[in-house]
Design a protein around this motif. Structure first.
Motif, PDB file in Angstrom:
ATOM      1  N   VAL A  44       1.891   1.083  -8.485  1.00  0.00           N
ATOM      2  CA  VAL A  44       1.363  -0.273  -8.431  1.00  0.00           C
ATOM      3  C   VAL A  44       0.828  -0.512  -7.021  1.00  0.00           C
ATOM      4  O   VAL A  44       1.603  -0.547  -6.064  1.00  0.00           O
ATOM      5  N   VAL A  45      -0.470  -0.648  -6.900  1.00  0.00           N
ATOM      6  CA  VAL A  45      -1.071  -0.799  -5.574  1.00  0.00           C
ATOM      7  C   VAL A  45      -1.372  -2.256  -5.234  1.00  0.00           C
ATOM      8  O   VAL A  45      -1.661  -2.579  -4.082  1.00  0.00           O
ATOM      9  N   ARG A  46      -1.287  -3.137  -6.232  1.00  0.00           N
ATOM     10  CA  ARG A  46      -1.466  -4.568  -5.968  1.00  0.00           C
ATOM     11  C   ARG A  46      -0.789  -5.374  -7.075  1.00  0.00           C
ATOM     12  O   ARG A  46      -0.850  -5.022  -8.249  1.00  0.00           O
ATOM     13  N   GLY A  47      -0.118  -6.452  -6.686  1.00  0.00           N
ATOM     14  CA  GLY A  47       0.486  -7.336  -7.676  1.00  0.00           C
ATOM     15  C   GLY A  47       1.773  -6.790  -8.260  1.00  0.00           C
ATOM     16  O   GLY A  47       2.496  -6.018  -7.625  1.00  0.00           O
ATOM     17  N   VAL A  60      11.527  -3.304 -17.120  1.00  0.00           N
ATOM     18  CA  VAL A  60      11.606  -2.906 -15.715  1.00  0.00           C
ATOM     19  C   VAL A  60      10.525  -3.675 -14.962  1.00  0.00           C
ATOM     20  O   VAL A  60       9.340  -3.582 -15.291  1.00  0.00           O
ATOM     21  N   SER A  61      10.932  -4.439 -13.974  1.00  0.00           N
ATOM     22  CA  SER A  61       9.991  -5.211 -13.176  1.00  0.00           C
ATOM     23  C   SER A  61       9.425  -4.343 -12.057  1.00  0.00           C
ATOM     24  O   SER A  61      10.181  -3.789 -11.252  1.00  0.00           O
ATOM     25  N   LEU A  62       8.097  -4.226 -12.022  1.00  0.00           N
ATOM     26  CA  LEU A  62       7.426  -3.413 -11.013  1.00  0.00           C
ATOM     27  C   LEU A  62       6.696  -4.316 -10.031  1.00  0.00           C
ATOM     28  O   LEU A  62       6.017  -5.269 -10.431  1.00  0.00           O
ATOM     29  N   SER A  63       6.822  -3.994  -8.751  1.00  0.00           N
ATOM     30  CA  SER A  63       6.177  -4.777  -7.700  1.00  0.00           C
ATOM     31  C   SER A  63       5.209  -3.893  -6.925  1.00  0.00           C
ATOM     32  O   SER A  63       5.224  -2.662  -7.054  1.00  0.00           O
ATOM     33  N   GLU A  64       4.377  -4.532  -6.129  1.00  0.00           N
ATOM     34  CA  GLU A  64       3.422  -3.796  -5.308  1.00  0.00           C
ATOM     35  C   GLU A  64       4.139  -2.758  -4.449  1.00  0.00           C
ATOM     36  O   GLU A  64       5.119  -3.062  -3.774  1.00  0.00           O
ATOM     37  N   GLY A  65       3.638  -1.534  -4.514  1.00  0.00           N
ATOM     38  CA  GLY A  65       4.251  -0.447  -3.762  1.00  0.00           C
ATOM     39  C   GLY A  65       5.242   0.380  -4.549  1.00  0.00           C
ATOM     40  O   GLY A  65       5.664   1.445  -4.099  1.00  0.00           O
ATOM     41  N   ASP A  66       5.630  -0.080  -5.743  1.00  0.00           N
ATOM     42  CA  ASP A  66       6.557   0.693  -6.578  1.00  0.00           C
ATOM     43  C   ASP A  66       5.852   1.893  -7.204  1.00  0.00           C
ATOM     44  O   ASP A  66       4.647   1.844  -7.514  1.00  0.00           O
ATOM     45  N   ALA A 138       9.500  -0.150  -3.736  1.00  0.00           N
ATOM     46  CA  ALA A 138       8.655  -0.167  -2.542  1.00  0.00           C
ATOM     47  C   ALA A 138       9.453  -0.113  -1.247  1.00  0.00           C
ATOM     48  O   ALA A 138       8.943   0.345  -0.222  1.00  0.00           O
ATOM     49  N   ASP A 139      10.708  -0.587  -1.281  1.00  0.00           N
ATOM     50  CA  ASP A 139      11.514  -0.588  -0.065  1.00  0.00           C
ATOM     51  C   ASP A 139      12.380   0.663   0.072  1.00  0.00           C
ATOM     52  O   ASP A 139      13.172   0.764   1.021  1.00  0.00           O
ATOM     53  N   ALA A 140      12.229   1.612  -0.853  1.00  0.00           N
ATOM     54  CA  ALA A 140      12.999   2.858  -0.764  1.00  0.00           C
ATOM     55  C   ALA A 140      12.459   3.726   0.371  1.00  0.00           C
ATOM     56  O   ALA A 140      11.280   3.644   0.730  1.00  0.00           O
ATOM     57  N   ALA A 141      13.320   4.560   0.921  1.00  0.00           N
ATOM     58  CA  ALA A 141      12.918   5.401   2.050  1.00  0.00           C
ATOM     59  C   ALA A 141      11.770   6.342   1.675  1.00  0.00           C
ATOM     60  O   ALA A 141      10.920   6.659   2.508  1.00  0.00           O
ATOM     61  N   GLU A 142      11.734   6.791   0.411  1.00  0.00           N
ATOM     62  CA  GLU A 142      10.730   7.760  -0.012  1.00  0.00           C
ATOM     63  C   GLU A 142       9.413   7.116  -0.442  1.00  0.00           C
ATOM     64  O   GLU A 142       8.408   7.807  -0.615  1.00  0.00           O
ATOM     65  N   ALA A 143       9.396   5.800  -0.633  1.00  0.00           N
ATOM     66  CA  ALA A 143       8.231   5.132  -1.205  1.00  0.00           C
ATOM     67  C   ALA A 143       6.961   5.290  -0.366  1.00  0.00           C
ATOM     68  O   ALA A 143       5.886   5.542  -0.923  1.00  0.00           O
ATOM     69  N   PRO A 144       7.003   5.147   0.961  1.00  0.00           N
ATOM     70  CA  PRO A 144       5.749   5.287   1.718  1.00  0.00           C
ATOM     71  C   PRO A 144       5.096   6.656   1.544  1.00  0.00           C
ATOM     72  O   PRO A 144       3.864   6.750   1.435  1.00  0.00           O
ATOM     73  N   VAL A 145       5.891   7.708   1.505  1.00  0.00           N
ATOM     74  CA  VAL A 145       5.323   9.048   1.311  1.00  0.00           C
ATOM     75  C   VAL A 145       4.710   9.178  -0.073  1.00  0.00           C
ATOM     76  O   VAL A 145       3.617   9.728  -0.240  1.00  0.00           O
ATOM     77  N   LEU A 146       5.413   8.672  -1.106  1.00  0.00           N
ATOM     78  CA  LEU A 146       4.877   8.721  -2.464  1.00  0.00           C
ATOM     79  C   LEU A 146       3.570   7.941  -2.565  1.00  0.00           C
ATOM     80  O   LEU A 146       2.608   8.396  -3.213  1.00  0.00           O
ATOM     81  N   PHE A 176       5.768  15.903  -6.496  1.00  0.00           N
ATOM     82  CA  PHE A 176       6.914  16.260  -7.320  1.00  0.00           C
ATOM     83  C   PHE A 176       8.145  16.544  -6.465  1.00  0.00           C
ATOM     84  O   PHE A 176       9.269  16.194  -6.839  1.00  0.00           O
ATOM     85  N   VAL A 177       7.948  17.159  -5.301  1.00  0.00           N
ATOM     86  CA  VAL A 177       9.070  17.389  -4.386  1.00  0.00           C
ATOM     87  C   VAL A 177       9.718  16.066  -4.008  1.00  0.00           C
ATOM     88  O   VAL A 177      10.946  15.923  -4.007  1.00  0.00           O
ATOM     89  N   GLN A 178       8.891  15.062  -3.691  1.00  0.00           N
ATOM     90  CA  GLN A 178       9.437  13.765  -3.307  1.00  0.00           C
ATOM     91  C   GLN A 178      10.198  13.117  -4.455  1.00  0.00           C
ATOM     92  O   GLN A 178      11.251  12.514  -4.253  1.00  0.00           O
TER      93      GLN A 178
END
Length: 305
Positions: A44-47, A60-66, A138-146, A176-178
């Protein structure tokens, strides 16, 4: 092989990626997505929106960055609200240049999609080790890399520059590694399988031994000693985590290595047999046929034809 089972498994089951596009949406909308037996990835890149599994379960509620990864076995719906009749993704008109579709009214939400295809041998072992749905917030440690990897993959598939196939495959491997690292960090939610066994620090030394030297005639006592357990305790714990006894795991791993070699190399079957721990070609051929369904030479001819 290496002493890192995760790297070994990824090497045997190469990930192949396809960026299938994405959509913008607003107002009232719903779309059904099908993994078609491949790992389905949505970012999810927006909204924000809801994900509804057709097999049931809570939304499952998805937010921007998930980022979510589905095992691909069951369709699911992304939507603005429950209870809406979804469009099938195959019926949605996509812009041929941007590879993006429009749903509803407005552009409050933007989502990109793709899938990771795993080879049929160890790939299936990998997929069975994953939960039905992986949700990286989006706030998970791995999220920015994904998010970065997903963005790079989208860019490669949209621009189609020189080397796109190679670059996309490498990005898919890293993606896939992430995902697997996320799973290892939350191992209590994993089904029994090699990934859950790898996450068990007590079992990891035995797994590393089997991966580092798959041709060695490992015995249960040696593996239990590496894990600092009695034979019985080790065998019970390994089966609970991996879903199979230790020596069955070793057999399955050897057959996965053999299948890859038969697909990719011209090594004689007799030499291959010794490399995976068999003293005779006939013993290896019988074991391979029991595990895969066909003899090694017939398997090689079939995959190369």
């Amino acid at each position: 092989m290496s002493a890192d089972p995760l790297s070994d498994a990824l090497a045997v089951a190469s990930a192949r990626s396809v960026f299938s596009g994405g959509f913008t949406a607003g107002g009232t909308w719903a779309i059904r997505l099908r993994g078609r037996d491949k790992l389905k990835v949505n970012a999810v890149v927006r909204g924000g929106c809801l994900l509804l599994r057709e097999g049931g379960g809570e939304p499952v509620s998805l937010s921007e960055g998930d980022v979510v990864v589905s095992d691909g076995r069951q369709p699911y719906v992304l939507c603005s609200a429950p209870g809406l009749e979804p469009l099938d993704s195959g019926d949605v008109t996509m812009d041929p240049e941007t590879r993006m579709a429009r749903l509803g009214q407005g552009e409050d939400v933007a989502c990109v999609s793709g899938h990771i295809d795993l080879s049929r041998d160890s790939g299936e072992l990998l997929r069975r080790a994953l939960p039905e749905l992986i949700h990286v917030r989006a706030d998970a440690a791995e999220a920015p890399v994904l998010r970065w990897l997903t963005g790079q993959l989208v860019g490669e598939m949209k621009t189609r520059r020189a080397g796109v196939e190679f670059a996309s495959d490498q990005l898919a491997q890293l993606l896939f590694v992430q995902v697997l690292r996320v799973c290892l960090a939350e191992a209590e939610g994993l089904p029994p399988g090699w990934l859950r066994a790898l996450a068990d620090e007590r079992l990891a030394p035995a797994l590393r031994l089997m991966h580092e030297d798959p041709g060695h005639p490992w015995q249960l006592e040696e593996l239990a000693r590496a894990a600092a357990m009695s034979r019985t305790t080790f065998a019970v714990r390994f089966r609970e985590a991996a879903g199979v006894p230790p020596l069955t795991y070793l057999l399955n791993w050897r057959m996965s290595l053999a299948a890859r070699a038969l697909r990719q190399d011209a090594v004689p079957v007799a030499v291959l047999a010794r490399s995976v721990g068999y003293t005779s070609e006939s013993a290896f051929s019988n074991a391979f046929k029991r595990a895969v369904g066909v003899a090694p030479r017939r398997y090689r001819d079939a995959v190369r034809s």
